[in-house]
Design a protein around this motif. Structure first.
Motif, PDB file in Angstrom:
ATOM      1  N   UNK A 146       0.805  -1.169  -0.262  1.00 45.07           N
ATOM      2  CA  UNK A 146      -0.092   0.080  -0.055  1.00 45.07           C
ATOM      3  C   UNK A 146       0.919   1.256   0.511  1.00 45.07           C
ATOM      4  N   UNK A 147       2.101   0.642   0.527  1.00 44.94           N
ATOM      5  CA  UNK A 147       2.846   2.602   0.840  1.00 44.94           C
ATOM      6  C   UNK A 147       4.195   2.244   0.376  1.00 44.94           C
ATOM      7  N   UNK A 148       4.414   3.155  -0.162  1.00 41.83           N
ATOM      8  CA  UNK A 148       6.517   3.514  -0.371  1.00 41.83           C
ATOM      9  C   UNK A 148       7.057   2.617   0.733  1.00 41.83           C
ATOM     10  N   UNK A 149       6.694   2.748   1.744  1.00 39.73           N
ATOM     11  CA  UNK A 149       7.668   2.964   2.605  1.00 39.73           C
ATOM     12  C   UNK A 149       7.502   1.034   3.837  1.00 39.73           C
ATOM     13  N   UNK A 150       6.105   0.658   2.950  1.00 39.01           N
ATOM     14  CA  UNK A 150       6.548  -0.853   4.014  1.00 39.01           C
ATOM     15  C   UNK A 150       6.422  -1.635   2.487  1.00 39.01           C
ATOM     16  N   UNK A 151       6.980  -1.146   1.461  1.00 36.06           N
ATOM     17  CA  UNK A 151       7.621  -2.223   0.108  1.00 36.06           C
ATOM     18  C   UNK A 151       8.727  -1.883   0.419  1.00 36.06           C
TER      19      UNK A 151
END
Length: 656
Positions: A146-151
């Motif tokens: 869902x997000x750049x940070x988690x990916x």
């Protein structure tokens, strides 16, 4: 005199505070009726089967360095430690459905896992899974969260614990935001555009991923704040997880156009030396979706069409109704294509299946689950039963119902039954008395006037005391909509909704019940919630989609008999449109210009429209900026702008 006034003021303030605390009631314990209802499920389901608990830990390599993932500005994107209470041993708390508790305990197992040699997943650091396939020279990423940070956190984890490799391909299984929005966390757009890294998606991906998050974005996002428990505390009396995953990450949402679209079932592709065979699945779990098979690993990626839960045929946040018949037939095709050869299957959520027999049984059971719902709803409808009658009587056969992966942890069974009826018959039950019902507030006032609030309150309280929480909530809801300031009715309705939430097997249903209870007790509590209308989503709209988006904001009744006609020219995209407002409609024509009679010709770059959608530039100030050229009556455009509505995110749900 002054001291006496001061004392009276202090006493009055204390009374007001006391009343405020009395109104702002907190969560209550589970009643004996809720405990008994949950015990029925404990007695029915095979809780002694621990296979899932073995599978969910299989292949574990490492957890994240920290359970808290932060953004570049130090903001918390997701705090997984909030769900540590799920790891407690012993029976489920009285305030949680035991079957849902079991599911969420499984989903609390997070980190990096090996599926088979060369295939890995990072699970439960976001709502979905991110998968990694070892290619010839790097990682092929499936569904970058869902997000750049988690990916990025997932990519960093596999690079640190398995092998440090570049990303050499990306596959989007479908058009929902939790499966593509972290794309910029794993690959650079310039590398994709240069042909260095293929990004593969099903046909229709961009149109569907953008439109779903924009056109009905305000109402969907508001309802999603209920559905995913964003407004609730994370504990056994609040949000325990969404059934599909724990919760959504509140990070940076990104998107850019894929470099390759898959258009037909059986299409093949080689990505970084790995062969992939695709199966199209549009109109199942998403409008644009595909499953695929890796012959090298004998592995099926099921996308989100077969999971460890009954899925949604209509999400509680709102969307287009999905076709249960098509869903079942899609899984049957999957079995025909790869059922004989596959030895492992995995998906965009939950944990894999190992062994051909288990792969096949899982697919067969989930196929039959959706087909049973479709066929039996139609059978009962053809016998004259209405939507709510069907839902109340609907029961799955034991062969389906006793498989944990068929339980309604995400897609509530009764909600899906009603959705299937709606798919074929619409919302109306055919009874003429229900053809044009009164709006909720007006209807509620008439009920209160006819029966009397005291009688209704005593009826609702008696129903609550007997454990009939559905009826108690129904009666008190009428009072609340007739008398929005009646806090006693709100509190009693909240108590009833809360017990229904404690009994709910579906994570979203629980979250809706408990979010409604919280709003009734304490009013709307504004909090951070995911916003899917990110810069990348906005830029992903075609100009036609953008003009449709403006049409959604256009207040047609306010327009009255006024008419406006403009020519639009976009030099950066070399597009031309006509734009008109008449008959209450804001419409347009592509590749057209009014030869005469236009109020004005407006020349601006398409990128200027993006700034408007993102709030960087106000539509009303458009004519005052140097970014726009007007040839004609500028005042007419300024008049047109006054007919656009701005939506308030925090509209009430549980009360008028």
């Amino acid at each position: 005199m002054e001291r006496s006034t001061f004392c009276r003021t202090v006493i009055a303030s204390a009374l007001l505070l006391a009343l405020g605390h009395a109104w702002a009631e907190g969560p209550k314990p589970a009643t004996s009726f809720t405990k008994a209802e949950n015990q029925k499920l404990l007695d029915y389901l095979p809780f002694d089967n621990k296979q899932d608990f073995d599978d969910v830990k299989r292949g574990f390599i490492a957890d994240l360095p920290s359970p808290v993932i932060k953004g570049a500005k130090g903001n918390t994107v997701i705090d997984l430690s909030q769900f540590d209470f799920l790891k407690q041993q012993g029976p489920a708390p009285d305030t949680v459905n035991p079957s849902l508790w079991r599911q969420e305990q499984l989903l609390s197992v997070r980190g990096l896992f090996k599926v088979v040699d060369g295939v890995y997943q990072v699970r439960n650091i976001d709502l979905a899974n991110i998968s990694f396939i070892r290619g010839k020279t790097g990682w092929i990423v499936i569904d970058p969260l869902t997000s750049v940070e988690t990916a990025k956190a997932a990519l960093d984890l596999i690079n640190a614990k398995v092998e440090n490799l570049p990303v050499t391909g990306v596959i989007f299984t479908h058009s929902h935001v939790d499966h593509f929005a972290g794309i910029r966390g794993v690959v650079k757009e310039e590398d994709v555009r240069a042909g260095k890294v293929p990004v593969v998606a099903p046909e229709g991906f961009m149109e569907e991923s953008v439109s779903e998050n924009v056109f009905a974005g305000n109402v969907m996002s508001r309802r999603a704040s209920y559905m995913y428990g964003n407004l609730l505390p994370k504990n056994p009396q609040g949000a325990v997880g969404a059934g599909l995953g724990l919760t959504t990450a509140a990070g940076t949402i990104t998107l850019f156009e894929p470099s390759k679209l898959i258009e037909k079932t059986g299409e093949k592709m080689t990505i970084d030396g790995v062969d992939v065979v695709f199966q199209m699945a549009p109109g199942t779990e998403a409008p644009a979706e595909m499953l695929f098979y890796f012959p090298q690993f004998k592995l099926i990626d099921l996308a989100e069409d077969a999971t460890h839960t009954l899925h949604n045929l209509l999400t509680m946040r709102g969307a287009k109704v999905r076709d249960a018949s098509k869903w079942g037939k899609t899984l049957d095709t999957t079995l025909d294509m790869w059922g004989k050869d596959a030895v492992v299957s995995m998906g965009s959520h939950h944990w894999p299946q190992w062994g051909n027999d288990r792969v096949v049984k899982h697919l067969e059971d989930q196929r039959d689950l959706y087909k049973y719902i479709n066929d039996q709803v139609l059978r009962m409808a053809n016998e004259g039963l209405t939507m709510h009658e069907i839902a109340d009587q609907f029961v799955l056969p034991d062969g389906l119902a006793k498989e944990f992966y068929n339980r309604g942890y995400y897609g509530d069974l009764k909600h899906n039954v009603r959705s299937t009826y709606q798919f074929y018959q619409g919302w109306w039950d055919g009874n003429p008395a229900n053809l044009n019902p009164l709006p909720p507030v007006e209807e509620s006032k008439k009920y209160v006037e006819m029966i009397g609030v005291d009688k209704m309150m005593s009826t609702a309280k008696a129903a609550f005391d007997k454990g009939d929480y559905r009826w108690s909530a129904t009666v008190t809801n009428k009072i609340v909509f007739a008398q929005p300031d009646n806090q006693a009715a709100k509190n009693l309705e909240a108590d009833a909704l809360e017990q229904l939430g404690y009994q709910a097997e579906s994570g979203p249903a629980r979250d809706f019940y408990l979010s409604g209870a919280q709003e009734l007790r304490n009013g709307i509590q504004k909090a951070a919630t995911p916003n899917t209308s990110s810069p990348d989503i906005i830029r992903g709209m075609t100009t036609e989609m953008f003009l449709d988006f403006l049409g959604v904001h256009f207040n047609g009744p306010k327009l009255g008999n006024h008419t406006y006609h403009f020519n639009l020219i976009f030099p950066d995209t070399k597009e031309k449109f006509t734009l008109y407002a008449e008959n209450g409609v804001l419409g347009y024509g592509k590749d057209k210009q009014y030869p005469s009679g236009a109020d004005a010709t407006i020349t601006l770059n398409r990128s200027t429209l993006d700034k408007i959608a993102l709030g960087q530039l106000k539509l009303g100030n458009l004519s005052e900026t140097g970014e726009v050229k007007f040839d004609g009556d500028k005042a007419k455009f300024n008049e047109l702008v006054t007919y656009f509505d701005k939506f308030d995110f925090w509209f009430p749900i549980a009360a008028p």
